[in-house]
Scaffold this motif. Structure first.
Motif, PDB file in Angstrom:
ATOM      1  N   ALA A  81      -4.001   3.572 -36.517  1.00  0.00           N
ATOM      2  CA  ALA A  81      -4.206   4.701 -35.621  1.00  0.00           C
ATOM      3  C   ALA A  81      -5.435   4.429 -34.791  1.00  0.00           C
ATOM      4  CB  ALA A  81      -4.391   5.993 -36.417  1.00  0.00           C
ATOM      5  N   SER A  82      -5.402   4.833 -33.553  1.00  0.00           N
ATOM      6  CA  SER A  82      -6.597   4.649 -32.739  1.00  0.00           C
ATOM      7  C   SER A  82      -6.689   5.743 -31.692  1.00  0.00           C
ATOM      8  CB  SER A  82      -6.580   3.277 -32.065  1.00  0.00           C
ATOM      9  OG  SER A  82      -5.600   3.244 -31.073  1.00  0.00           O
ATOM     10  N   TYR A  83      -7.910   5.929 -31.261  1.00  0.00           N
ATOM     11  CA  TYR A  83      -8.151   6.879 -30.185  1.00  0.00           C
ATOM     12  C   TYR A  83      -9.230   6.293 -29.291  1.00  0.00           C
ATOM     13  CZ  TYR A  83     -10.122  10.736 -27.614  1.00  0.00           C
ATOM     14  OH  TYR A  83     -10.593  11.491 -26.589  1.00  0.00           O
ATOM     15  N   THR A  89      -4.226   7.783 -27.216  1.00  0.00           N
ATOM     16  CA  THR A  89      -4.013   7.946 -28.647  1.00  0.00           C
ATOM     17  C   THR A  89      -2.839   7.083 -29.070  1.00  0.00           C
ATOM     18  OG1 THR A  89      -4.551  10.245 -28.235  1.00  0.00           O
ATOM     19  CG2 THR A  89      -3.818   9.695 -30.444  1.00  0.00           C
ATOM     20  N   GLN A  90      -2.977   6.399 -30.180  1.00  0.00           N
ATOM     21  CA  GLN A  90      -1.925   5.498 -30.633  1.00  0.00           C
ATOM     22  C   GLN A  90      -1.683   5.660 -32.118  1.00  0.00           C
ATOM     23  OE1 GLN A  90      -0.983   2.554 -28.767  1.00  0.00           O
ATOM     24  NE2 GLN A  90      -2.578   2.418 -27.227  1.00  0.00           N
ATOM     25  N   LEU A  91      -0.459   5.508 -32.510  1.00  0.00           N
ATOM     26  CA  LEU A  91      -0.154   5.464 -33.929  1.00  0.00           C
ATOM     27  C   LEU A  91       0.975   4.470 -34.116  1.00  0.00           C
ATOM     28  CD1 LEU A  91      -0.605   6.733 -36.767  1.00  0.00           C
ATOM     29  CD2 LEU A  91       1.293   8.255 -36.239  1.00  0.00           C
ATOM     30  N   SER A  92       0.811   3.569 -35.082  1.00  0.00           N
ATOM     31  CA  SER A  92       1.923   2.675 -35.361  1.00  0.00           C
ATOM     32  C   SER A  92       2.052   2.456 -36.855  1.00  0.00           C
ATOM     33  CB  SER A  92       1.760   1.345 -34.630  1.00  0.00           C
ATOM     34  OG  SER A  92       0.813   0.553 -35.277  1.00  0.00           O
ATOM     35  N   VAL A  93       3.262   2.303 -37.305  1.00  0.00           N
ATOM     36  CA  VAL A  93       3.547   2.038 -38.711  1.00  0.00           C
ATOM     37  C   VAL A  93       4.393   0.776 -38.739  1.00  0.00           C
ATOM     38  CG1 VAL A  93       4.583   2.938 -40.810  1.00  0.00           C
ATOM     39  CG2 VAL A  93       3.588   4.516 -39.138  1.00  0.00           C
ATOM     40  N   ARG A 100     -10.505   2.526 -34.258  1.00  0.00           N
ATOM     41  CA  ARG A 100      -9.206   2.078 -34.726  1.00  0.00           C
ATOM     42  C   ARG A 100      -9.232   2.016 -36.260  1.00  0.00           C
ATOM     43  NH1 ARG A 100      -5.876  -0.122 -31.215  1.00  0.00           N
ATOM     44  NH2 ARG A 100      -7.489  -0.853 -29.824  1.00  0.00           N
ATOM     45  N   PHE A 101      -8.227   2.595 -36.850  1.00  0.00           N
ATOM     46  CA  PHE A 101      -8.179   2.643 -38.326  1.00  0.00           C
ATOM     47  C   PHE A 101      -6.883   2.044 -38.814  1.00  0.00           C
ATOM     48  CE2 PHE A 101     -10.545   6.277 -36.770  1.00  0.00           C
ATOM     49  CZ  PHE A 101     -11.740   6.156 -37.463  1.00  0.00           C
TER      50      PHE A 101
END
Lengths: 1029, 461
Positions: free
Chosen positions: A225-227, A310-314, A1026-1027
């Motif tokens: 996840a990042s912002y 904003t981003q989210l990836s799995v 970024r996490f």
């Protein structure tokens, strides 16, 4: 069976990644000098029987191989170092992959790590300055604008010059990479030479950009996840006259013209004796102080603009299933008033192994973009208006309206002077409501079938559906801010594009002893349909309802267009001892765009590589770890011509008899059934060198490419009824040299790496149409001329050598008969003692002598710092805004430096700027060296700082890793250019609108480097975190 | 094709015909095709006689019109009034392109109809109309450029390199042949069912003008007299009524370009193009083309109603300030529909009208009666009668020159008239124009000579 093996003992261990610490499954563990070995399991563990005094070799793709002496140990744990430069790195090439070791063409490969923190919507923007031979320039700074990419120079005059984009296997012309979220991209490969690009046949000549999206890796599911928060700002404004300077300029321009218009006329003559065009507003004479410094229209138009991303990836996977799901939302205000760019992107990539023989996969991505973009058209678009507008006028008049053209305003007194200029920029940004919406869906489904060992069949179907919708509503009268008080108007445009591709390939991959062979054959079919429609309405009762139902529809059209293509392709890679490499490819393309006599073309290539460092005579030279020589030769085509180029088309040309409309049809272009692709052949030599344990890596390449059958709007005598005929006739050459260096200066706790690249390209036209007649294009005064023996599109005009101080100077030199003191000194180029049109000459060219990029990166524990410099040297830019801001033109504002114009013999000014006049008689307004500026620049392109939180801080959190980073783009520009940015050009690369049936007018690519008031490229500073969970 | 993915598409997968355009391969066959093609040929009148066309710029070359601050590339536009044309002038090249483009549209009809299976009578009519247009265009062009490459059929690029400039005499030979054919075959005006199509009278009038230009007054007098005798035409009682938007194809009109106002129609744009720039009260758009000189305004005799029917002395802006820029109002259309900031005007444009015939007859015969018919309509004393300004115009030649200037003002005649009567040099020089005998032809555009260096340049350029 080896006797020693029987006596061996069991050892075990775990292989991990030194950088990330995680277990590495699938690592090959081999007893050196034997075929005895195993691979690590999913936890990175292995067990092996080894003889005494054995040495183990651990190797894994993407990591440096390591040799470890076992000694007496029973447990041997190893941490492998990732090695981006390792020869085992896999590179995506067309229709397959190859190890870096085996690459014989010219392929630049960039992994996600290179651009992961860069704050761009388009991945290629992040690559500007990074790749030798790939010139990426940001012509317009508006968010969402694609950069112009030229790979190894410009190979065409008339055909399109954009590279081919291949996204997950789907080749697309003029694809907008903004539709791909950069965070979803695994790697970007650029095929630079014709031998690599030949596998793309008739579409490869401008180079190929291959985008591969990510897929999860086997192992634990990873959540990222990042912002990011960003601020954009125009930091380099154009220096323009203030109100006081402008008033003087206006007064002098009118008086100079009035006194020159006849004998006995004096600057002190009142308006009453002057014709309209020489009159000066009373305010300018009696009370210019009232205007003060006036309005700075750039301050009015630009703002500091925020952005959020904003981003989210799995992603993750098992042996059988790998997947990636990602979503991102970018919300970006633009620095220009009322402009913005919003993008939602969603992606799911899945690959499933069904059985040992069969695997299937689907990639599906959706992107929706809402944006409003003004100011990129130059001339009278918003950005340019902000630069031309007269500083004497207020942003709002006393009635809250925009213009001095408001008849109820006291400012209307200036409307009598028709040469005062204020097409208020707000009239376009605030009095027109408009929005683009675009929706892109891209999908790939594929099946891989291992028919027998080493023989694989792959079939895929790709689709791209792209829809756009544009709505605009223009308020009635636009608060008097426009050139005239227009009626309200509404516009709706729709476009639709569907592109599909089926692809079937067979790959055979096998080693026979020392011989390795990979063979590929394939067949593809592709088709695209474009549709466009537009509706316009007027006669709105008021501005309250802005959809077209409120008005009366008074215009509209719809268009459709298609192209199709069939291809057969084959490639054989052969290697001997993994040291000598040979590749041959051939593609046969048939296209609906080509004439009936020339439907099909062949595009062959050969290339070879020799890994010299593996030879015995170099094995013991410790200095050299890697030395590879490469040579390639190939043929690629450029099919970017209008869809129905070969066909003679009829266009409507209606007449009316009495009151009756009568349809008419007329031929619009000369048919040419021989029309075909342009053919570029390129010879490439390269050398890759790795020194000092691969601490220093160098790549150097030279190439020479010749484009034959150059597609030209051959100027045909107008006696034919046409000015041009699209014909394959010309010839052009690009030769160049590229150099890339990567150095790990310091390794250990403190790391310092340096990347440097240098590109030199020389472009020369070898042949044009009949009689080699030069091709001259003029657009709003600026003239470019293409002639044999010269690079494409030289600027062509007079040379101005300063300003005549007095009559004696005029009398002493050849001059135009109208010349008076204060007028420009025009050089007598041909030395015939007269100033005529024959004195026009080459006064510059856009193409730089060389470009270069330099990146330095430092890291210490979790901290990383890098900065990048980019430079371009030796090119010129034609500043078309000179037409408005450099010479007197209908009362527009001018550059501040113009205020140093010649005023009298005792006040000669700076010797560059001639006296202004509203009625120039000589060559003052003509295209000349006065318009051409040095386009060289050095830019601090990027500065990045990031910090990875130490893992011991994270142990109690569900967070695997966390990084914060600060990224700054376009930090500073070193340039003398008068306008915003020497990379600015108002004319994009040549492309053909899909619905264009034939091409006409000026191929815009020939006017590259001409800046008619382009959108500034802002400085962008982003702060992000970024996490990984 | 999708369904046979693995096996391949057929070759016809690549045979795609244009969807949004007709295709030239299956055209020029039927009578309907030739109607469409000849309509397109007529539509070339829109470019050849546009307010910014070559013939319109002759007003700038003459003493009738000037330009102030205009849109576009000013220097190249001003060059006409200043007689400082260079071979790189973009307007001159545009004229060349427009004229030869128009000739192509005509020639292709003439060429294709020759072998088409349509009935002979129809064929003859189409040919006569096309040859009338071709004669008209070449006549303008030969007066502008002198020697001309003569193109009488569609040319391939290769063929076009062999076509060099033919002497003026050869050009006139073609013009005369074309117009004689048209005059013989075309029907009388009264038999024309589609207003705007060329008639016998139109061809005869133009032929008369051609003869006059070639100094063949006898032939001119003869054929112009035929126009009079045909009783197809007469002067309208009121000069002003010629310029009422809705008065189209009147008895005075001999050849008239047809426009239709409104969106989607071939509308006329003389009114907007001739209106002063950025006036904000007359028109949305003002082109500022052919702004009227004081010299023309002062040419009118006191009380001549034609002055105020032709010229406005200026306009009053939104706050009541009078802006004294004189401009043409013959094609005014204050009721035009406005779309996209442009008036889509309805005015037609008369290329030939009966007053012109009468004045040419006076010139050809030396008989002042023809001149006086025109003056009588204007309510002015006859030449030779009391009250005629004999001091200013002592001879019939000067009287005709004066009368043509005011009667036909701004209708693209003046410069050609001055050239025909060998008066251009003395008249224009006296008005301060830097004109020389060589400058009475405009240059061959440099691009034309770059493409084919065998094309000669006019002297003085």
């Amino acid at each position: 069976v080896d006797f020693a093996f029987a006596q061996g003992r069991a050892i075990s261990g775990k292989v991990t990644s030194k950088e990330e610490g995680g277990a590495l499954p699938g690592v090959s563990v081999l007893v050196k000098g034997t075929t005895n070995g195993t691979i690590t399991n999913t936890d990175g563990n292995y067990q092996l029987n080894v003889p005494d005094n054995a040495t183990l070799v651990f190797s894994f793709i993407g990591f440096t191989s390591q040799e470890v002496a076992v000694g007496n140990r029973t447990t041997v744990d190893v941490a492998l170092l990732p090695d981006a430069k390792a020869l085992s790195e896999v590179v995506v090439i067309g229709y397959g992959t190859q190890t870096k070791r085996a690459v014989t063409g010219s392929v630049a490969s960039v992994g996600y790590d290179k651009f992961k923190d860069r704050s761009f919507s388009n991945v290629t923007q992040a690559l500007a300055g990074e790749l030798p031979g790939v010139n990426i320039t940001q012509a317009q700074g508006a968010p969402g604008q694609s950069p112009i990419i030229r790979i190894r120079g410009i190979s065409s005059i008339t055909a399109g010059t954009n590279p081919l984009y291949v996204v997950d296997g789907l080749p697309m012309e003029n694809f907008n990479l903004n539709n791909i979220n950069p965070q979803d991209i695994e790697s970007v490969e650029v095929l630079k030479d014709a031998s690599s690009a030949a596998i793309y046949g008739s579409r490869g000549a401008n180079g190929v950009v291959i985008i591969t999206t990510k897929l999860g890796k086997v192992g634990k599911t990873s959540i990222n996840a990042s912002y990011e928060f960003g601020q954009q700002e125009v930091t380099r404004k154009i220096d323009l006259m203030d109100a006081q300077q402008f008033v003087n300029y206006y007064v002098d321009a009118h008086n100079n013209a009035w006194t020159a218009s006849g004998p006995g006329r004096l600057a002190s003559d009142p308006n009453s004796v002057r014709p309209t065009q020489f009159r000066i507003p009373e305010d300018f004479v009696t009370n210019p102080q009232q205007f003060g410094k006036g309005t700075d229209w750039q301050d009015v138009m630009y703002r500091t603009a925020p952005s959020h991303n904003t981003q989210l990836s799995v992603s993750g996977g098992t042996d059988k299933t790998q997947f990636l799901f990602s979503g991102a939302y970018l919300n970006q205000e633009a620095v220009l008033d009322r402009n913005y760019y919003k993008r939602l992107s969603l992606r799911t990539n899945i690959k499933q192994t069904i059985s040992e023989k069969i695997a299937i996969g689907v990639n599906l991505a959706f992107t929706g973009i809402y944006d409003r973009t003004d100011g990129t058209q130059g001339k009278s678009d918003v950005v340019s208006l902000g630069v031309q507008s007269d500083p004497i006028f207020p942003v709002y008049n006393e009635l809250g309206n925009l213009g001095f053209k408001d008849p109820n305003s006291t400012w209307y007194r200036f409307a009598t002077y028709t040469d005062l200029q204020l097409w208020h920029p707000y009239s376009l940004t605030r009095e027109i409501a408009k929005q683009n919406k675009s929706f892109n869906t891209m999908g790939t489904a594929y099946l891989e079938y291992n028919i027998i060992k080493d023989l694989k069949f792959r079939t895929s179907i790709n689709g791209n559906l792209y829809n756009t919708r544009y709505n605009a509503y223009q308020n009635k009268d636009m608060k008097f801010g426009y050139s005239s008080a227009l009626a309200a108007r509404g516009d709706v445009n729709n476009s639709f594009m569907l592109n599909w591709l089926t692809e079937n390939t067979l790959t055979y991959d096998r080693h026979f002893g020392s011989h390795g062979v990979t063979a590929l054959v394939g067949y593809t079919a592709q088709k695209q349909r474009d549709e466009y429609s537009s509706v316009t309405a007027g006669n709105f009762p008021n501005d309250l309802v802005q959809t077209l139902n409120a008005g009366t529809v008074n215009g509209g059209t719809s268009l459709a267009s298609e192209w199709s293509m069939l291809s057969y392709l084959a490639r054989v890679n052969y290697n001997f001892l993994d040291r000598y490499f040979l590749t041959g490819t051939i593609r046969r393309d048939g296209s609906s765009r080509f004439g009936t006599n020339t439907k099909w073309g062949y595009f062959p290539s050969v290339s070879a590589g020799w890994l010299v460092s593996d030879e015995n005579f170099l094995k013991n030279v410790t200095l050299i770890n890697n030395l590879k020589l490469r040579a390639s030769y190939g043929v690629a085509g450029n099919n970017q011509i209008p869809n129905y180029g070969p066909i003679g088309l009829l266009g409507n040309q209606n007449y009316v008899y009495g009151n009756n409309l009568a349809n008419g049809l007329n031929v619009t272009n000369i048919a040419n059934q021989d029309l075909k692709w342009e053919k570029t052949t390129q010879l490439n030599f390269g050398v890759d060198v790795g020194l000092l344990s691969n601490r220093l890596n160098l790549t150097a390449e030279v190439y020479s490419s010749t484009t034959n059958d150059l597609l030209l709007f051959v100027p045909v005598p107008d006696l034919t009824g046409f000015s041009t005929q699209l014909t394959n006739i010309g010839k052009m050459r690009n030769r160049g040299f590229e150099f890339g260096l990567n150095s790990r200066n310091l390794v250990g706790n403190f790391n310092w790496t340096t990347d440097f690249n240098l590109s030199v390209n020389r472009n020369k036209v070898l042949q044009l149409g009949p009689g080699n007649a030069p091709i001259v294009y003029t657009d709003f005064v600026v003239t470019v001329k293409t002639e044999v023996g010269q690079p494409l599109s030289n600027y062509y005009g007079y040379v101005f050598d300063g300003v005549y101080k007095n009559q004696a100077e005029i009398d002493a030199s050849p001059h135009d008969p109208t010349t008076t003191p204060g007028d420009p000194i025009v050089r007598d180029v041909n030395g015939d003692g007269k100033i005529t049109e024959a004195d026009r000459t080459t006064i510059g060219n856009y193409q730089p002598n060389f470009t270069s990029g330099l990146t330095n990166s430092f890291s210490y524990k979790g901290v990383e710092l890098s900065f990048m410099l980019q430079g371009s040297f030796g090119g010129e830019i034609a500043n078309q805004l000179i037409r408005y801001n450099g010479i007197w033109n209908g009362g527009r504002n001018a550059y501040a430096e113009v205020a140093n114009y010649w005023k009298s013999e005792s006040e000669p000014g700076d010797g560059k700027h001639f006296k202004p006049t509203v009625a120039p008689k000589g060559l003052q307004e003509k295209f000349s060296s006065y318009w051409v500026e040095d386009g060289s620049f050095v830019r601090i392109k990027n500065v990045r700082v990031s910090y990875a939180l130490p893992s011991n801080l994270l142990t109690r959190l569900p967070v695997k890793s966390a990084r914060i980073f600060l990224n700054a783009e376009n930090v500073h520009l070193f340039s003398k250019y008068l306008n915003y940015d020497p990379e600015n050009t108002t004319y994009p690369a040549t492309t053909y609108s899909p619905t264009a049936t034939s091409a006409s007018g000026i191929p815009s690519g020939t006017m590259l480097g001409v800046d008619y008031g382009s959108y500034p490229v802002p400085r962008i500073v982003t702060l992000g975190a970024r996490f990984e969970f | 094709c999708l369904s046979v993915m693995a096996f391949g598409c057929k070759e016809d997968f690549l045979e795609l015909a244009p969807i949004s355009n007709s295709n030239a391969n299956n055209f020029y066959k039927t009578r309907e095709d030739f109607d469409l093609a000849s309509n397109a040929a007529y539509a070339t009148l829109y470019t050849v006689y546009a307010p910014e066309s070559s013939v319109s710029y002759t007003e700038q070359l003459s003493d009738n019109a000037t330009l102030y601050n205009v849109a576009g590339i000013q220097a190249d536009r001003w060059a006409f009034k200043d007689y400082s044309l260079r071979t790189s002038n973009v307007e001159v090249y545009r004229f060349w392109q427009e004229n030869y483009r128009a000739l192509f549209s005509i020639n292709i009809v003439l060429d294709k109809i020759e072998t088409a299976s349509v009935d002979e009578a129809y064929k003859e009519q189409v040919k006569a109309q096309m040859r009338f247009l071709r004669g008209l265009y070449y006549f303008n062009m030969v007066q502008l450029w002198g020697d001309l490459p003569l193109v009488t059929k569609p040319l391939s690029a290769e063929e076009s390199y062999k076509v060099l400039r033919s002497p003026v005499a050869d050009v006139y030979k073609l013009i005369t042949e074309d117009l004689e054919y048209a005059a013989e075959k075309l029907p009388l005006a009264s038999a024309i069912t589609a207003p705007g199509k060329a008639s016998k009278g139109a061809a005869q009038t133009l032929l008369g003008k051609v003869y006059l230009t070639q100094k063949n007054k006898t032939a001119a007098a003869q054929i112009l007299q035929e126009v009079v005798n045909s009783k197809q035409y007469e002067l309208l009682p009121s000069y002003a009524s010629l310029w009422v938007v809705t008065n189209k194809n009147t008895k005075e009109s001999i050849f008239e370009i047809q426009y239709k106002g409104g969106a989607g129609n071939p509308y006329s744009n003389y009114w907007t193009a001739f209106a002063p720039t950025e006036n904000f009260v007359l028109t949305q758009f003002g082109g500022g083309m052919n702004q009227v000189t004081d010299d023309l305004y002062n040419e009118y005799e006191p009380g001549d109603p034609r002055r105020d029917a032709s010229i406005s002395t200026g306009y009053t802006n939104k706050v009541g300030t009078f802006i004294p820029i004189k401009f043409p109002i013959k094609w005014m259309d204050r009721t035009a529909q406005v779309v996209g900031g442009r008036e889509l005007s309805n005015n037609n444009f008369m290329v030939l009208r009966y007053a012109d015939v009468l004045l040419m007859l006076a010139e050809a015969t030396g008989d002042a009666n023809f001149l006086n018919q025109v003056r009588t309509r204007a309510g002015l004393p006859a030449f030779g009668a009391a009250g005629y300004p004999t001091d200013k115009y002592p001879t019939l030649e000067l009287a005709i020159e004066h009368e043509r200037r005011v009667e036909l003002a701004l209708e693209f005649h003046r410069w050609f008239d001055l050239k025909r009567t060998d008066r251009a040099l003395p008249v224009l020089t006296a008005k301060g124009k830097a004109v020389t005998p060589q400058k009475l032809l405009i240059p061959i555009p440099e691009i034309v000579r770059q493409q084919n260096p065998a094309i000669a340049q006019n002297e003085g350029y």
